[in-house]
Design a protein around this motif. Sequence first.
Motif, mmCIF file in Angstrom:
data_model
loop_
_atom_site.group_PDB
_atom_site.id
_atom_site.type_symbol
_atom_site.label_atom_id
_atom_site.label_comp_id
_atom_site.label_asym_id
_atom_site.label_seq_id
_atom_site.Cartn_x
_atom_site.Cartn_y
_atom_site.Cartn_z
ATOM 1 N N HIS A 3 51.547 28.671 79.213
ATOM 2 C CA HIS A 3 52.417 28.754 78.131
ATOM 3 C C HIS A 3 53.765 29.172 79.305
ATOM 4 O O HIS A 3 53.809 29.836 79.889
ATOM 5 C CB HIS A 3 52.408 29.923 77.329
ATOM 6 N N ARG A 4 54.665 28.728 78.127
ATOM 7 C CA ARG A 4 56.187 29.145 79.627
ATOM 8 C C ARG A 4 56.954 30.582 78.544
ATOM 9 O O ARG A 4 57.661 29.924 77.662
ATOM 10 C CB ARG A 4 57.137 28.267 80.093
ATOM 11 N N ILE A 5 57.354 31.546 78.836
ATOM 12 C CA ILE A 5 58.109 32.535 78.536
ATOM 13 C C ILE A 5 59.673 32.577 78.610
ATOM 14 O O ILE A 5 59.815 32.666 79.961
ATOM 15 C CB ILE A 5 56.592 34.211 78.412
ATOM 16 N N LEU A 6 60.436 32.936 77.453
ATOM 17 C CA LEU A 6 61.792 32.957 77.932
ATOM 18 C C LEU A 6 61.376 34.957 76.960
ATOM 19 O O LEU A 6 61.859 35.020 75.770
ATOM 20 C CB LEU A 6 62.569 32.660 77.886
ATOM 21 N N GLU A 7 62.231 35.904 77.693
ATOM 22 C CA GLU A 7 61.525 37.475 77.200
ATOM 23 C C GLU A 7 63.546 37.768 77.703
ATOM 24 O O GLU A 7 63.799 38.559 78.297
ATOM 25 C CB GLU A 7 60.687 38.339 78.854
ATOM 26 N N LEU A 8 63.406 38.067 75.601
ATOM 27 C CA LEU A 8 65.325 38.199 76.323
ATOM 28 C C LEU A 8 65.104 39.463 76.029
ATOM 29 O O LEU A 8 64.564 40.582 75.273
ATOM 30 C CB LEU A 8 66.000 37.114 74.878
ATOM 31 N N TYR A 9 66.408 40.411 76.119
ATOM 32 C CA TYR A 9 66.497 41.948 76.162
ATOM 33 C C TYR A 9 65.595 42.518 76.702
ATOM 34 O O TYR A 9 64.666 43.465 75.829
ATOM 35 C CB TYR A 9 66.899 41.928 74.427
ATOM 36 N N SER A 10 65.192 42.158 78.018
ATOM 37 C CA SER A 10 63.861 42.536 78.220
ATOM 38 C C SER A 10 63.542 44.069 78.790
ATOM 39 O O SER A 10 62.560 44.270 79.180
ATOM 40 C CB SER A 10 63.659 41.748 79.832
ATOM 41 N N GLY A 11 64.914 44.839 78.990
ATOM 42 C CA GLY A 11 63.892 46.004 78.908
ATOM 43 C C GLY A 11 63.464 46.280 80.247
ATOM 44 O O GLY A 11 64.128 45.745 81.669
ATOM 45 N N ILE A 12 62.268 47.286 80.176
ATOM 46 C CA ILE A 12 62.155 47.454 81.518
ATOM 47 C C ILE A 12 60.643 46.337 81.922
ATOM 48 O O ILE A 12 59.460 46.690 82.194
ATOM 49 C CB ILE A 12 61.386 48.950 81.585
ATOM 50 N N LEU A 24 46.482 35.748 77.457
ATOM 51 C CA LEU A 24 46.668 34.814 76.817
ATOM 52 C C LEU A 24 47.339 34.143 78.499
ATOM 53 O O LEU A 24 47.559 34.472 79.280
ATOM 54 C CB LEU A 24 47.904 34.913 76.189
ATOM 55 N N ASN A 25 47.030 32.682 78.291
ATOM 56 C CA ASN A 25 47.006 32.128 79.017
ATOM 57 C C ASN A 25 48.989 31.337 79.321
ATOM 58 O O ASN A 25 49.147 30.868 78.821
ATOM 59 C CB ASN A 25 46.819 30.113 79.294
ATOM 60 N N GLY A 26 49.813 31.953 80.161
ATOM 61 C CA GLY A 26 51.040 31.543 80.532
ATOM 62 C C GLY A 26 51.361 32.532 81.637
ATOM 63 O O GLY A 26 51.354 33.639 82.293
ATOM 64 N N GLU A 27 53.147 32.415 81.153
ATOM 65 C CA GLU A 27 53.965 33.590 82.180
ATOM 66 C C GLU A 27 55.517 33.591 81.610
ATOM 67 O O GLU A 27 55.508 32.901 81.350
ATOM 68 C CB GLU A 27 54.069 32.690 83.838
ATOM 69 N N VAL A 28 55.384 34.320 82.776
ATOM 70 C CA VAL A 28 57.078 34.850 81.898
ATOM 71 C C VAL A 28 58.318 33.813 82.957
ATOM 72 O O VAL A 28 58.392 34.269 84.308
ATOM 73 C CB VAL A 28 58.109 36.240 81.984
ATOM 74 N N ILE A 29 58.650 33.193 82.400
ATOM 75 C CA ILE A 29 59.130 31.885 83.247
ATOM 76 C C ILE A 29 60.666 32.896 83.734
ATOM 77 O O ILE A 29 61.584 32.578 85.161
ATOM 78 C CB ILE A 29 59.574 30.644 82.596
ATOM 79 N N THR A 30 62.149 33.578 82.810
ATOM 80 C CA THR A 30 62.649 34.252 82.722
ATOM 81 C C THR A 30 62.706 35.129 82.301
ATOM 82 O O THR A 30 62.552 35.161 80.634
ATOM 83 C CB THR A 30 64.310 32.775 82.790
ATOM 84 N N ALA A 31 63.520 35.797 82.236
ATOM 85 C CA ALA A 31 63.688 37.592 81.385
ATOM 86 C C ALA A 31 65.175 37.848 82.045
ATOM 87 O O ALA A 31 66.051 37.362 83.006
ATOM 88 C CB ALA A 31 62.876 38.711 82.717
ATOM 89 N N ALA A 32 66.189 38.672 80.566
ATOM 90 C CA ALA A 32 67.653 38.651 80.414
ATOM 91 C C ALA A 32 67.478 40.118 79.343
ATOM 92 O O ALA A 32 67.444 40.075 78.492
ATOM 93 C CB ALA A 32 68.196 37.563 79.940
ATOM 94 N N MET A 74 61.596 39.170 72.664
ATOM 95 C CA MET A 74 62.433 39.598 72.133
ATOM 96 C C MET A 74 62.449 40.891 71.508
ATOM 97 O O MET A 74 61.664 40.760 70.303
ATOM 98 C CB MET A 74 63.519 38.593 71.863
ATOM 99 N N SER A 75 63.607 41.811 72.016
ATOM 100 C CA SER A 75 63.310 42.826 71.474
ATOM 101 C C SER A 75 65.413 43.037 70.738
ATOM 102 O O SER A 75 65.835 44.210 71.584
ATOM 103 C CB SER A 75 63.260 44.202 71.876
ATOM 104 N N PRO A 76 65.566 42.924 70.335
ATOM 105 C CA PRO A 76 67.605 42.647 70.222
ATOM 106 C C PRO A 76 68.082 43.990 69.777
ATOM 107 O O PRO A 76 67.119 45.267 69.694
ATOM 108 C CB PRO A 76 67.591 42.184 68.866
ATOM 109 N N PRO A 77 69.183 44.446 70.130
ATOM 110 C CA PRO A 77 69.539 46.031 69.981
ATOM 111 C C PRO A 77 69.548 46.427 68.330
ATOM 112 O O PRO A 77 69.105 45.296 67.253
ATOM 113 C CB PRO A 77 70.870 46.336 70.160
#
Length: 331
Positions: A3-12, A24-32, A74-77
């Motif tokens: 799996h290819r993961i987009l981590e949004l509101y990534s914090g720490i 699980l099999n996969g990696e965080v491709i991009t965080a923001a 994601m963990s939005p505000p």
Amino acid sequence: MHHRILELYSGIGGMHCAWHESGLNGEVITAADINTVANEVYKHNFPNTNLFNKNIQSLSAAYINQLNVNVILMSPPCQPFTRNGKFLDESDTRADSFLYLISILDQLSNIEYILMENVKGFECSIVRNIFTKKLQECNFDFQEFLLSPTSVGVPNSRLRYYCIARRCSKPWNFKTKTEIVECLPREFDEPYCIECILEEEVSDKFLLKDQQLKRAKVLDVCHRDSRRSCCFTKAYSHYLDGTGSVFTEASRELVEKIKNASASELGSSEFIQPLRELKLRFFTPQEILALMSFPKDYSFPETVSTKQCYRLLGNSVNVRVISELLKILFN
């Protein structure tokens, strides 16, 4: 499947840690994230992950599709959905980026899995209704939860809303319910003792000061054998009431005797000395990391102050709860 993961509101990086813990099999491709201090901590622990210091609204649907990711964590505000945030809901500008994401979800054809975390109260919001309606329109099955870490064997209260969703084309072994679920489908051990997360040597700088000791009645006090602690907020150590627990090696009997004293006694100078002898102290950032189930090798860079650590932790997520939800989501 990888799996290819987009981590949004990534914090720490709590979601990133939870993915690793899930196995699980996969990696965080991009965080923001737009918080520069949080990004500094994230980069310190995940130096090889592509990290954007950007507003989520700057990520176009075309750009996200170009990343070829199939998972969004994601963990939005949470401020639009809290009492302290005046519960402005969809009218709060801090909800704009999440509303933007919802609006482009139908254009994100590669996204098959979503996990979203927020504060308790989100489930009563207009934004929640907009979100779940959009999930249905985009052919997602979803399940909502209200869970605390105590339900997965962690001695910390942090009741949060979670939603896991996957495209209906993917068979799902988990039987969803229309109502919000308040327990996971498998049982966990009783929470372990606070003793398990304590550091061996703690600086005196974490001891409560005399001015704070005068307000001892509002403190939630933990001991080595405690199997619970209060939710830690970003105001921990700055305010005492409702921001998190404190720790002492003293006996419960002695703590109760002092806490049962009258307000006038607690405020007097004669009473400060016995309070000092309790050696009440704040939990260290490293101890709170452990209570929030971050891995043992996770750390804060030396450039980040203790106050900043507390603020970041107050905005973070419990790793173990999310890890367990990921296992259900991808079952």
